[in-house]
Design a protein around this motif. Structure first.
Motif, PDB file in Angstrom:
ATOM      1  N   GLU A  11       0.831  -1.203   0.000  1.00 28.85           N
ATOM      2  CA  GLU A  11       0.000   0.000   0.000  1.00 28.85           C
ATOM      3  C   GLU A  11       0.863   1.251   0.000  1.00 28.85           C
ATOM      4  OE1 GLU A  11      -3.201   0.138   2.781  1.00 28.85           O
ATOM      5  OE2 GLU A  11      -4.000  -1.777   2.095  1.00 28.85           O
ATOM      6  N   GLN A  12       1.965   1.214   0.713  1.00 29.66           N
ATOM      7  CA  GLN A  12       2.875   2.362   0.715  1.00 29.66           C
ATOM      8  C   GLN A  12       3.449   2.579  -0.679  1.00 29.66           C
ATOM      9  OE1 GLN A  12       5.599   1.242   3.818  1.00 29.66           O
ATOM     10  NE2 GLN A  12       4.340   2.146   5.413  1.00 29.66           N
ATOM     11  N   LEU A  13       3.785   1.495  -1.362  1.00 25.69           N
ATOM     12  CA  LEU A  13       4.325   1.586  -2.710  1.00 25.69           C
ATOM     13  C   LEU A  13       3.306   2.197  -3.675  1.00 25.69           C
ATOM     14  CD1 LEU A  13       6.536   1.028  -4.790  1.00 25.69           C
ATOM     15  CD2 LEU A  13       5.632  -1.291  -4.997  1.00 25.69           C
ATOM     16  N   VAL A  14       2.068   1.761  -3.596  1.00 25.06           N
ATOM     17  CA  VAL A  14       1.021   2.302  -4.469  1.00 25.06           C
ATOM     18  C   VAL A  14       0.779   3.777  -4.140  1.00 25.06           C
ATOM     19  CG1 VAL A  14      -1.403   2.149  -5.145  1.00 25.06           C
ATOM     20  CG2 VAL A  14      -0.060   0.058  -4.854  1.00 25.06           C
ATOM     21  N   ALA A  15       0.707   4.104  -2.865  1.00 26.29           N
ATOM     22  CA  ALA A  15       0.510   5.503  -2.469  1.00 26.29           C
ATOM     23  C   ALA A  15       1.662   6.368  -2.974  1.00 26.29           C
ATOM     24  CB  ALA A  15       0.378   5.610  -0.953  1.00 26.29           C
ATOM     25  N   GLU A  16       2.877   5.855  -2.876  1.00 28.16           N
ATOM     26  CA  GLU A  16       4.048   6.582  -3.377  1.00 28.16           C
ATOM     27  C   GLU A  16       3.939   6.809  -4.882  1.00 28.16           C
ATOM     28  OE1 GLU A  16       8.399   5.001  -4.205  1.00 28.16           O
ATOM     29  OE2 GLU A  16       8.062   5.289  -2.065  1.00 28.16           O
ATOM     30  N   ALA A  17       3.518   5.788  -5.609  1.00 26.84           N
ATOM     31  CA  ALA A  17       3.367   5.912  -7.060  1.00 26.84           C
ATOM     32  C   ALA A  17       2.342   6.980  -7.407  1.00 26.84           C
ATOM     33  CB  ALA A  17       2.959   4.563  -7.666  1.00 26.84           C
ATOM     34  N   LEU A  18       1.199   6.964  -6.739  1.00 22.82           N
ATOM     35  CA  LEU A  18       0.158   7.953  -7.023  1.00 22.82           C
ATOM     36  C   LEU A  18       0.615   9.358  -6.650  1.00 22.82           C
ATOM     37  CD1 LEU A  18      -3.060   6.063  -5.833  1.00 22.82           C
ATOM     38  CD2 LEU A  18      -2.133   6.249  -8.152  1.00 22.82           C
ATOM     39  N   ALA A  19       1.313   9.475  -5.547  1.00 24.11           N
ATOM     40  CA  ALA A  19       1.806  10.787  -5.125  1.00 24.11           C
ATOM     41  C   ALA A  19       2.829  11.332  -6.119  1.00 24.11           C
ATOM     42  CB  ALA A  19       2.408  10.702  -3.728  1.00 24.11           C
ATOM     43  N   GLN A  20       3.751  10.492  -6.537  1.00 25.10           N
ATOM     44  CA  GLN A  20       4.811  10.941  -7.439  1.00 25.10           C
ATOM     45  C   GLN A  20       4.312  11.178  -8.863  1.00 25.10           C
ATOM     46  OE1 GLN A  20       8.295   8.484  -7.449  1.00 25.10           O
ATOM     47  NE2 GLN A  20       8.682   8.793  -5.278  1.00 25.10           N
ATOM     48  N   LEU A  21       3.551  10.246  -9.383  1.00 23.41           N
ATOM     49  CA  LEU A  21       3.172  10.312 -10.790  1.00 23.41           C
ATOM     50  C   LEU A  21       1.952  11.184 -11.066  1.00 23.41           C
ATOM     51  CD1 LEU A  21       3.797   6.577 -11.690  1.00 23.41           C
ATOM     52  CD2 LEU A  21       5.318   8.523 -12.098  1.00 23.41           C
ATOM     53  N   LEU A  22       1.071  11.307 -10.077  1.00 23.84           N
ATOM     54  CA  LEU A  22      -0.154  12.093 -10.278  1.00 23.84           C
ATOM     55  C   LEU A  22      -0.158  13.378  -9.470  1.00 23.84           C
ATOM     56  CD1 LEU A  22      -2.825   9.232 -10.054  1.00 23.84           C
ATOM     57  CD2 LEU A  22      -1.570  10.038 -12.062  1.00 23.84           C
ATOM     58  N   ASP A  23       0.924  13.617  -8.749  1.00 17.18           N
ATOM     59  CA  ASP A  23       0.992  14.770  -7.846  1.00 17.18           C
ATOM     60  C   ASP A  23      -0.160  14.760  -6.848  1.00 17.18           C
ATOM     61  OD1 ASP A  23       3.345  15.844  -8.967  1.00 17.18           O
ATOM     62  OD2 ASP A  23       2.183  16.866 -10.519  1.00 17.18           O
ATOM     63  N   ALA A  24      -0.551  13.565  -6.429  1.00 17.81           N
ATOM     64  CA  ALA A  24      -1.617  13.429  -5.433  1.00 17.81           C
ATOM     65  C   ALA A  24      -1.048  13.746  -4.058  1.00 17.81           C
ATOM     66  CB  ALA A  24      -2.180  12.010  -5.453  1.00 17.81           C
ATOM     67  N   ASP A  25      -1.873  14.311  -3.212  1.00 25.24           N
ATOM     68  CA  ASP A  25      -1.470  14.631  -1.845  1.00 25.24           C
ATOM     69  C   ASP A  25      -1.394  13.327  -1.055  1.00 25.24           C
ATOM     70  OD1 ASP A  25      -1.157  15.442   0.789  1.00 25.24           O
ATOM     71  OD2 ASP A  25      -2.845  16.842   0.745  1.00 25.24           O
ATOM     72  N   PRO A  26      -0.200  12.928  -0.618  1.00 28.94           N
ATOM     73  CA  PRO A  26      -0.073  11.656   0.103  1.00 28.94           C
ATOM     74  C   PRO A  26      -0.891  11.613   1.380  1.00 28.94           C
ATOM     75  CG  PRO A  26       2.030  12.845   0.091  1.00 28.94           C
ATOM     76  CD  PRO A  26       1.078  13.618  -0.769  1.00 28.94           C
ATOM     77  N   ASN A  27      -1.179  12.779   1.964  1.00 30.96           N
ATOM     78  CA  ASN A  27      -1.992  12.827   3.187  1.00 30.96           C
ATOM     79  C   ASN A  27      -3.462  12.536   2.917  1.00 30.96           C
ATOM     80  OD1 ASN A  27       0.228  13.549   4.851  1.00 30.96           O
ATOM     81  ND2 ASN A  27       0.051  15.650   4.092  1.00 30.96           N
ATOM     82  N   GLN A  28      -3.857  12.591   1.654  1.00 25.59           N
ATOM     83  CA  GLN A  28      -5.250  12.330   1.288  1.00 25.59           C
ATOM     84  C   GLN A  28      -5.451  10.906   0.763  1.00 25.59           C
ATOM     85  OE1 GLN A  28      -7.779  14.563   1.831  1.00 25.59           O
ATOM     86  NE2 GLN A  28      -6.168  15.707   2.859  1.00 25.59           N
ATOM     87  N   LEU A  29      -4.372  10.153   0.608  1.00 24.26           N
ATOM     88  CA  LEU A  29      -4.471   8.792   0.064  1.00 24.26           C
ATOM     89  C   LEU A  29      -4.708   7.795   1.180  1.00 24.26           C
ATOM     90  CD1 LEU A  29      -1.506   8.968  -2.473  1.00 24.26           C
ATOM     91  CD2 LEU A  29      -3.953   9.176  -2.972  1.00 24.26           C
ATOM     92  N   THR A  30      -5.737   6.974   0.990  1.00 25.67           N
ATOM     93  CA  THR A  30      -6.060   5.931   1.962  1.00 25.67           C
ATOM     94  C   THR A  30      -6.261   4.615   1.224  1.00 25.67           C
ATOM     95  OG1 THR A  30      -8.475   6.100   1.843  1.00 25.67           O
ATOM     96  CG2 THR A  30      -7.339   7.647   3.318  1.00 25.67           C
ATOM     97  N   THR A  31      -6.411   3.573   1.964  1.00 25.80           N
ATOM     98  CA  THR A  31      -6.715   2.266   1.399  1.00 25.80           C
ATOM     99  C   THR A  31      -7.948   2.339   0.501  1.00 25.80           C
ATOM    100  OG1 THR A  31      -5.792   1.211   3.354  1.00 25.80           O
ATOM    101  CG2 THR A  31      -7.274  -0.128   2.018  1.00 25.80           C
ATOM    102  N   PHE A  32      -8.868   3.218   0.853  1.00 27.63           N
ATOM    103  CA  PHE A  32     -10.147   3.306   0.160  1.00 27.63           C
ATOM    104  C   PHE A  32     -10.197   4.399  -0.903  1.00 27.63           C
ATOM    105  CE2 PHE A  32     -10.849   1.704   4.474  1.00 27.63           C
ATOM    106  CZ  PHE A  32     -11.247   0.425   4.159  1.00 27.63           C
ATOM    107  N   THR A  33      -9.063   5.028  -1.212  1.00 26.01           N
ATOM    108  CA  THR A  33      -9.034   6.052  -2.253  1.00 26.01           C
ATOM    109  C   THR A  33      -9.507   5.451  -3.573  1.00 26.01           C
ATOM    110  OG1 THR A  33      -7.236   7.284  -1.203  1.00 26.01           O
ATOM    111  CG2 THR A  33      -7.532   7.613  -3.578  1.00 26.01           C
ATOM    112  N   VAL A  34     -10.518   6.061  -4.169  1.00 27.00           N
ATOM    113  CA  VAL A  34     -11.070   5.597  -5.440  1.00 27.00           C
ATOM    114  C   VAL A  34     -10.208   6.165  -6.563  1.00 27.00           C
ATOM    115  CG1 VAL A  34     -13.079   5.617  -6.969  1.00 27.00           C
ATOM    116  CG2 VAL A  34     -13.383   5.423  -4.482  1.00 27.00           C
ATOM    117  N   LEU A  35      -9.649   5.276  -7.358  1.00 29.80           N
ATOM    118  CA  LEU A  35      -8.723   5.684  -8.411  1.00 29.80           C
ATOM    119  C   LEU A  35      -9.395   6.589  -9.443  1.00 29.80           C
ATOM    120  CD1 LEU A  35      -6.964   2.248  -8.869  1.00 29.80           C
ATOM    121  CD2 LEU A  35      -6.100   4.234  -7.617  1.00 29.80           C
ATOM    122  N   ALA A  36     -10.597   6.255  -9.852  1.00 28.60           N
ATOM    123  CA  ALA A  36     -11.290   7.016 -10.897  1.00 28.60           C
ATOM    124  C   ALA A  36     -11.553   8.455 -10.498  1.00 28.60           C
ATOM    125  CB  ALA A  36     -12.600   6.326 -11.271  1.00 28.60           C
TER     126      ALA A  36
END
Length: 88
Positions: A11-36
């Motif tokens: 989960e940390q790896l996926v959150a890191e990928a989304l934060a880095q590649l999508l400029d997503a706020d890592p503090n807003q990413l949870t297990t239940f974050t909907v990708l779409a």
């Protein structure tokens, strides 16, 4: 249902990928974050995330499962399965 922060290596790896590649706020990413509904989640960035996760996991990911994933947790489960015991 409670909001949970990404826990566990996959989960940390996926959150890191989304934060880095999508400029997503890592503090807003949870297990239940909907990708779409994650800003920047489009077909090009999906492929960027796929390649990133495959490289980091050291194993190919099941493309059909990747495309069917709806949440960060779904992707983490896929990464953990692909990487075997190394990530969970």
């Amino acid at each position: 249902m409670s909001v949970e922060s990404p826990a566990g290596t996959a989960e940390q790896l996926v959150a890191e990928a989304l934060a880095q590649l999508l400029d997503a706020d890592p503090n807003q990413l949870t297990t239940f974050t909907v990708l779409a509904t994650t800003e920047g989640w489009d077909s090009v960035n999906q492929m960027r995330v796929l390649v990133y996760l495959e490289r980091e996991a050291g194993a190919p990911l099941d493309y059909e499962r990747f495309m069917a994933a709806e949440t960060l947790g779904d992707l983490a489960e896929l990464v953990a399965d692909a990487a075997g015991e190394g990530l969970s």
